[in-house]
Structure formats: C-alpha cells, structure tokens
Design a protein around this motif. Structure first.
Motif, short mmCIF file in Angstrom:
data_model
loop_
_atom_site.label_atom_id
_atom_site.label_comp_id
_atom_site.label_asym_id
_atom_site.label_seq_id
_atom_site.Cartn_x
_atom_site.Cartn_y
_atom_site.Cartn_z
N ALA A 2 12.04 6.68 -0.59
CA ALA A 2 11.28 7.47 -1.56
C ALA A 2 10.60 6.58 -2.59
CB ALA A 2 12.21 8.46 -2.25
N ALA A 3 11.37 5.66 -3.19
CA ALA A 3 10.86 4.88 -4.32
C ALA A 3 9.85 3.83 -3.90
CB ALA A 3 12.03 4.21 -5.04
N MET A 4 10.09 3.17 -2.77
CA MET A 4 9.25 2.06 -2.35
C MET A 4 8.31 2.47 -1.21
SD MET A 4 10.24 -0.35 -4.39
CE MET A 4 9.59 -1.83 -3.63
N GLY A 5 8.87 2.96 -0.11
CA GLY A 5 8.06 3.30 1.05
C GLY A 5 6.99 4.33 0.74
N ILE A 6 7.33 5.30 -0.11
CA ILE A 6 6.36 6.34 -0.48
C ILE A 6 5.82 6.09 -1.88
CG2 ILE A 6 6.06 8.80 -0.96
CD1 ILE A 6 8.16 9.28 1.26
N GLY A 7 6.68 5.96 -2.87
CA GLY A 7 6.24 5.84 -4.26
C GLY A 7 5.30 4.68 -4.49
N ARG A 8 5.52 3.56 -3.81
CA ARG A 8 4.67 2.39 -4.01
C ARG A 8 3.58 2.28 -2.96
NH1 ARG A 8 6.15 -3.20 -5.24
NH2 ARG A 8 4.18 -2.95 -6.28
N PHE A 9 3.93 2.48 -1.68
CA PHE A 9 3.03 2.09 -0.60
C PHE A 9 2.19 3.22 -0.02
CE2 PHE A 9 6.39 -1.27 -0.28
CZ PHE A 9 5.60 -2.29 -0.77
N VAL A 10 2.39 4.46 -0.46
CA VAL A 10 1.56 5.55 0.06
C VAL A 10 0.10 5.36 -0.34
CG1 VAL A 10 1.78 7.14 -1.89
CG2 VAL A 10 1.51 8.04 0.43
N TYR A 11 -0.13 4.59 -1.41
CA TYR A 11 -1.51 4.34 -1.86
C TYR A 11 -2.33 3.62 -0.80
CZ TYR A 11 -5.28 2.47 -4.83
OH TYR A 11 -6.50 2.15 -5.37
N THR A 12 -1.68 2.82 0.04
CA THR A 12 -2.42 2.04 1.04
C THR A 12 -3.16 2.93 2.04
OG1 THR A 12 -0.92 0.16 0.81
CG2 THR A 12 -2.19 0.29 2.85
N PRO A 13 -2.51 3.92 2.68
CA PRO A 13 -3.28 4.76 3.61
C PRO A 13 -4.19 5.77 2.91
CG PRO A 13 -0.99 5.46 3.56
CD PRO A 13 -1.06 4.19 2.78
N ILE A 14 -3.92 6.10 1.64
CA ILE A 14 -4.76 7.06 0.94
C ILE A 14 -6.01 6.40 0.37
CG2 ILE A 14 -4.85 8.65 -1.04
CD1 ILE A 14 -1.93 9.25 -0.66
N LEU A 62 11.13 3.08 6.60
CA LEU A 62 11.17 4.51 6.94
C LEU A 62 10.18 5.29 6.09
CD1 LEU A 62 12.47 6.99 8.30
CD2 LEU A 62 14.19 6.96 6.47
N GLY A 63 10.15 5.00 4.78
CA GLY A 63 9.22 5.70 3.90
C GLY A 63 7.78 5.40 4.25
N ILE A 64 7.48 4.13 4.56
CA ILE A 64 6.12 3.76 4.95
C ILE A 64 5.71 4.49 6.23
CG2 ILE A 64 4.72 1.86 5.85
CD1 ILE A 64 6.18 0.01 3.92
N ALA A 65 6.62 4.51 7.21
CA ALA A 65 6.31 5.17 8.48
C ALA A 65 6.09 6.66 8.29
CB ALA A 65 7.44 4.92 9.48
N VAL A 83 1.54 2.84 10.15
CA VAL A 83 2.78 3.44 10.68
C VAL A 83 3.58 2.38 11.41
CG1 VAL A 83 3.73 5.13 12.28
CG2 VAL A 83 1.82 5.76 10.81
N LEU A 84 2.89 1.55 12.20
CA LEU A 84 3.58 0.46 12.91
C LEU A 84 4.26 -0.50 11.94
CD1 LEU A 84 1.12 -0.52 15.78
CD2 LEU A 84 3.37 0.56 16.00
N VAL A 85 3.61 -0.78 10.81
CA VAL A 85 4.23 -1.64 9.79
C VAL A 85 5.56 -1.05 9.36
CG1 VAL A 85 4.03 -2.44 7.41
CG2 VAL A 85 2.07 -2.64 8.93
N GLY A 86 5.57 0.26 9.09
CA GLY A 86 6.80 0.91 8.66
C GLY A 86 7.87 0.93 9.73
N VAL A 87 7.47 1.25 10.96
CA VAL A 87 8.44 1.31 12.07
C VAL A 87 9.06 -0.06 12.30
CG1 VAL A 87 8.67 1.68 14.55
CG2 VAL A 87 7.34 3.29 13.17
N ALA A 88 8.24 -1.10 12.26
CA ALA A 88 8.77 -2.46 12.47
C ALA A 88 9.68 -2.89 11.34
CB ALA A 88 7.61 -3.45 12.61
N ALA A 89 9.43 -2.38 10.13
CA ALA A 89 10.24 -2.78 8.98
C ALA A 89 11.64 -2.16 9.02
CB ALA A 89 9.54 -2.37 7.68
N ILE A 90 11.80 -1.02 9.68
CA ILE A 90 13.10 -0.32 9.66
C ILE A 90 14.22 -1.19 10.22
CG2 ILE A 90 14.38 1.66 10.55
CD1 ILE A 90 11.73 3.24 10.46
N PRO A 91 14.10 -1.76 11.43
CA PRO A 91 15.21 -2.59 11.94
C PRO A 91 15.16 -4.03 11.46
CG PRO A 91 13.53 -2.41 13.62
CD PRO A 91 13.04 -1.60 12.44
#
Length: 401
Positions: free
Chosen positions: A28-40, A151-154, A254-262
């Motif tokens: 929530a705080a990082m994946g969405i709160g910080r990085f959602v700006y990139t795709p928007i 997860l948040g980024i994805a 989305v791939l960035v986020g998926v790769a970051a999870i593991p």
C-alpha cells in the motif's frame, strides 16, 4: 523442554503474522502510494496537458516528502514504534491519493505528492523497524515482506492496464486510494507490542571506526542507487509511450512488480551464502543494464527483459542494504539509509530534467551510468571496508627482520 518448544512455536507464529502484515502494508505505502504515479503519468500528460518537466517536478516533490519523513524518524526514532503515527500516516496517504483529481494545477499536485512521500517513508521505516525487532534471529525472512512492494506495483499497474488509456486519469487516482486503504489496513496491528524507543534504531550499540567507515561507503552506494533507479521508476512507462510502445508501457510496469515480488526472498536467501556487498555489486550492475537498455533499443523483447531485470533488483537492493546496515550495528541505520536513498531520488529527476526535451532515452542512459558508479562504490566497500575483508599486508624487508 516443552516450554522451549512452545516458545519457539510462538516466535515462529509471530514472525509469520508480521511478515504478511508488513508485506501488504508495504504494498500500500510503496507499491501504490509511491509508484502508482509512474503508470498514471502518461495519461496525465495526454489528458491533463501535463508537461514532461512538470511531471518531473511533481515526482521530485514526492521524493522530497520521502526524505522529510525519513529525517523525521531519524531525529525522533520513537515515532517508528508509535501506533498513532503509523495509522495516521496511512490515513494521510489515502487522503492524498484521493485528492489528486480534486486539484488541477502542478503546484497543488506537488503539495499532495509531497505529503504522500512523507507518509510512505514513515510507514516504510515503521515496517522495517518492526521486521528488525522481530526477526533478529532470522533476518533473511524479511525478503518475504519487502516483496510486498512488488505486489503493490503489479496490482496498480494491472488496474491501469485493464482499464486502458481511454479511461479518465482521475479514475486511477480514486482506484489507487481504495487499493491503498484495503491493503494498508493491517497497519492497525503492525505494531502489536510496546517497544523500547531505543529499539527504533536498527543497531542497539555503538559501532567502531571500521564499521562506521564501511557504513559511510554503504550510504554513498545506496544514495547512488536512489539517483539511478528512480529515473527508470519515474519515466519507464512514459519513455515507452514516447517511443511508440504505448501498448507495452503499462504491461512492462506490471512485469516490474511481478519480478520484484520473489526477488527480495531470493536475494535474502543468497545473502546466507555470499557476502551482502558482493551481492549488492552484482545487483547494481544488473540494474544498470536494465535501466540503460530501453535507452538504446525499442525492441519489445529487450524492453521485457529490462523490466524483469529492473523489477528483480530494485527492492532486492533495498533488502540487502538495510540488512547490511543492521549487520554493521550502526544506530538508526534504516532511517539514515532511507534518507540517503530519498535524497538520491530527489536528485535523479533534477539531474535528467534538462535532457527531457529530447525524449526519455538520454535520461535512462544517465541513470544506468549512475548505477555503475554506485556499483564501484560498493565494490570499494566489499574490498577494503567490510568486516572480514582481507587486510593488505606490508612486505617486511630482510633488513627489518
């Protein structure tokens, strides 16, 4: 004997509970709160008339807020164990996300993103300190939580991808606020015991001159990581849109986020066999190639490779750096590293801003070069300053013998 077994079971249960709570809170705080700006960002450029320079300034405001939050907890470490601060930061983050469509000027967007940066940094450090306190005997497990950022980024990238570029940009900010609220809810129980305020520091004792020198190099390398990685984290999707790969832009994110999870789990696992400075050098070099690749080619396959490599390293580097700081036993290392990282993120967009009139590709190449410089600094740490590194010996002349 049974008492010992019961205690071990309780500890393991507490660790598992903390790991999943910290993971979704960081989503929530990082994946969405910080990085959602990139795709928007590309949609705000197309639909709201936002220029590339203004977009970079809004990103910089968020990074300034991130520094402010990190400095605040560095000066007042007891805040990292405050339930009120953790919960209030989530409320602030959600409010700023939901308010983005309610204003229409760049300065107002900058103010909101600044506050979001403060909230993100506070929540990140709260989670990092909680992990350090609970996982003292198993620090390698922290990778399961830091993967939550991916997860948040994805999730946020998938929402933008599924809704499509025709959707009005305000919709995505409202959706991101809802996602942040739902995923961030476990912050209410993230701090489940009254911690000693002194535990807000990642190290509880003083570090000697050797570890302090090592920490200074670690700090410098992590600062350069902040400068280099944020250029890609901010402009990757917009760069692909500008080069005619709009269809791939949000998919790559989305791939960035998926790769970051593991990735955090894998880097933490490897750190049990290889020294963290060695792994940091490797990760920085891989990330340098990932960031520079879209700057030299528009080949879709290469862009996919770049996204996977970038996602597979950026949170892994954070995991390794925070663990290395704790290993050096430097007080408040997490807050100091986060501050240096945040400062680098402020400078990143500013450094490349003069090149943005010529597209995003030159900026990505600059980001890759800065990451190579970070790898060189960490190589010095590995070679000369890390505890246990070989000490150069002076040849003794036969006369001296």
């Amino acid at each position: 004997m049974s008492g010992t077994s019961s205690t071990g079971t309780d500890d393991a249960r507490n660790e598992r509970r903390l790991l999943w709570r910290a993971a979704v809170v960081l989503a929530a705080a990082m994946g969405i709160g910080r990085f959602v700006y990139t795709p928007i960002l590309p949609m705000m450029e197309q639909q709201a008339g936002l220029s590339a320079v203004s977009g970079a300034q809004i990103a910089t405001a968020n990074y300034l807020g991130y520094i402010a939050g990190a400095v605040l907890l560095s000066v007042l470490p007891s805040l990292a164990t405050s339930r009120v601060v953790a919960r209030g930061s989530l409320a602030l983050l959600v409010a700023t996300l939901a308010s983005m469509p309610l204003v229409t000027t760049a300065p107002a967007w900058m103010a909101l993103r600044f506050l979001a940066g403060v909230a993100s940094a506070v929540i990140f450090i709260v989670a990092a300190q909680a992990l350090l306190r609970t996982l003292r005997r198993n620090p390698h497990l922290s990778g399961w939580s830091y993967g939550g950022v991916g997860l948040g980024i994805a999730l946020s990238g998938t929402v933008v991808l599924v809704a499509g570029p025709a959707t009005s940009w305000p919709v995505f900010w409202y959706l991101s606020a809802v996602l942040a609220l739902l995923l961030g809810a476990p912050v209410w129980t993230l701090i489940d015991r009254a911690a000693d305020p002194r535990e807000a520091a990642s190290g509880t004792g003083g570090a000697g001159p050797g570890p302090r020198r090592a920490f200074q190099l670690l700090l410098a390398g992590y600062f350069l990581e902040g400068v280099g990685y944020i250029i890609a984290a901010t402009f990757l999707v917009a760069a692909l849109a500008g080069s005619g790969l709009t269809w791939l832009g949000n998919g790559a994110w989305v791939l960035v986020g998926v790769a970051a999870i593991p990735s955090c789990v894998l880097w933490s696992y490897w750190s049990r066999r290889v020294s963290r400075p060695t792994l940091l050098v490797m990760a920085l070099l891989v990330q340098a190639a990932a960031v520079a690749l879209p700057g030299v080619t528009e080949n879709a396959a290469m862009v996919v490779v770049s996204a996977v490599l970038f996602g597979g390293t950026f949170m892994g580097i954070t995991t390794l750096a925070l663990a290395a700081g704790a290993e050096l036993n430097v007080p408040r290392s997490a807050a100091a590293l986060t501050t240096a990282y945040g400062l680098g993120q402020v400078l990143g967009p500013l450094i490349v801003q003069p090149t943005l009139d010529h597209g995003y590709q030159p900026a990505l190449l600059i980001g890759g070069a800065i990451l190579v410089a970070g790898a060189v600094v960490v190589l010095l740490l590995r070679t000369f300053s890390w505890p246990g590194a070989p000490v150069p010996t002076r040849r003794v002349s036969s006369r001296a013998r």
